[in-house]
Design an enzyme around this catalytic site. Structure first.
Site, PDB file in Angstrom:
ATOM      1  CE  LYS A  99      43.488  37.730  -6.364  1.00  0.00           C
ATOM      2  NZ  LYS A  99      44.845  38.304  -6.454  1.00  0.00           N
ATOM      3  CG  ASP A 123      46.065  39.827  -9.485  1.00  0.00           C
ATOM      4  OD1 ASP A 123      46.972  39.323 -10.166  1.00  0.00           O
ATOM      5  OD2 ASP A 123      46.180  40.052  -8.262  1.00  0.00           O
ATOM      6  CD  GLU A 182      47.825  43.086  -9.487  1.00  0.00           C
ATOM      7  OE1 GLU A 182      48.363  42.684  -8.434  1.00  0.00           O
ATOM      8  OE2 GLU A 182      46.810  43.813  -9.498  1.00  0.00           O
ATOM      9  CD  GLU A 207      51.389  40.773  -6.413  1.00  0.00           C
ATOM     10  OE1 GLU A 207      51.163  39.978  -5.479  1.00  0.00           O
ATOM     11  OE2 GLU A 207      50.494  41.345  -7.056  1.00  0.00           O
ATOM     12  CG  ASP A 220      54.307  43.614  -0.817  1.00  0.00           C
ATOM     13  OD1 ASP A 220      55.074  43.799   0.159  1.00  0.00           O
ATOM     14  OD2 ASP A 220      53.142  43.217  -0.692  1.00  0.00           O
ATOM     15  CG  HIS A 228      50.750  43.930  -3.765  1.00  0.00           C
ATOM     16  ND1 HIS A 228      51.237  43.165  -2.732  1.00  0.00           N
ATOM     17  CD2 HIS A 228      49.681  43.259  -4.264  1.00  0.00           C
ATOM     18  CE1 HIS A 228      50.508  42.065  -2.618  1.00  0.00           C
ATOM     19  NE2 HIS A 228      49.556  42.096  -3.520  1.00  0.00           N
TER      20      HIS A 228
END
Length: 228
Positions: A95, A124, A150, A176, A199, A226
């Protein structure tokens, strides 16, 4: 009849007074659709990917970690990501966006040094920044050979995401939080992402996802599901 997947999906989507393109209704449809595909696979005695028309029996995976935690140091982060490599992962995701830009850039540097040059490093931001902030950060970490960046901006900021994509050499990943083929069409038309990470539940289930994947292929954009 669970084998009438397209009919069932269409009925779920259109039974409302006005079909909705986004929101919890689509997620509910997606969850039901996945369950129906599971029924079909079990009835045929085959995994769903083979029912869909398999391409390969192996799929590359990455370890998703690197979360922010109170008291967690950069050294702790580096050890965590190094641990995934010891477990056999050749790609790891961390992250970013939870600390000031300089601190997050240092976190990326530490992880790259910990995992080595041969392991793919993904970052991300979970839609943290606006376009110019994401560009600043991307330029600060490009030298660490980032595999993908991301969700750099707000999920509905297709223009901003496209701006980030044009400014950086890092592949940009988005989608996502997007619903159905119609939302993904807008994302693709905006040239906002190099890779889609839809997703499956949010997008509307397997039945809808394969339509999205076909649409993305027309734009030469690969997909990396995802949460699946």
């Amino acid at each position: 009849n669970p084998f009438y997947l397209e009919r069932i999906w269409d009925k779920m989507y259109r039974q409302w007074r006005k079909p909705v393109a986004k929101g919890a209704v689509i997620q509910a449809i997606g969850a039901v659709d996945i369950a129906i595909w599971d029924i079909v696979g079990k009835a045929l005695g085959k995994p769903v990917y083979q029912v869909l028309g398999g391409f390969t029996d192996r799929v590359r995976v990455y370890a998703a970690g690197g979360y922010y935690e109170e008291g967690k140091t950069t050294s702790d982060l580096a050890r965590e990501m190094e641990g995934y490599v010891r477990e056999g992962f050749r790609a790891v995701k961390m992250k970013v966006g939870g600390e000031p830009l300089a601190v997050d850039a240092e976190r990326v540097r530490a992880v790259r040094e910990a995992v080595g040059a041969k392991v793919d490093l993904l970052i991300d931001a979970n839609n943290k920044w606006n376009a110019y902030e994401a560009i600043r950060f991307g330029r600060a970490v490009e030298k660490y050979d980032i595999f993908w960046f991301e969700e750099p901006v707000e999920p509905d900021d297709f223009a901003g995401c496209a701006e980030v994509r044009q400014a950086l050499d890092i592949p940009i990943v988005a989608g996502e939080n997007e619903f159905t083929r119609w939302g993904c069409r807008e994302l693709l038309e905006a040239r906002a992402a190099d890779i889609l990470n839809l997703d499956t539940v949010i997008a509307g289930g397997v039945t809808e996802y394969r339509k999205i994947a076909a649409l993305a292929s027309a734009y030469h954009v690969p997909v990396a599901p995802h949460g699946n």
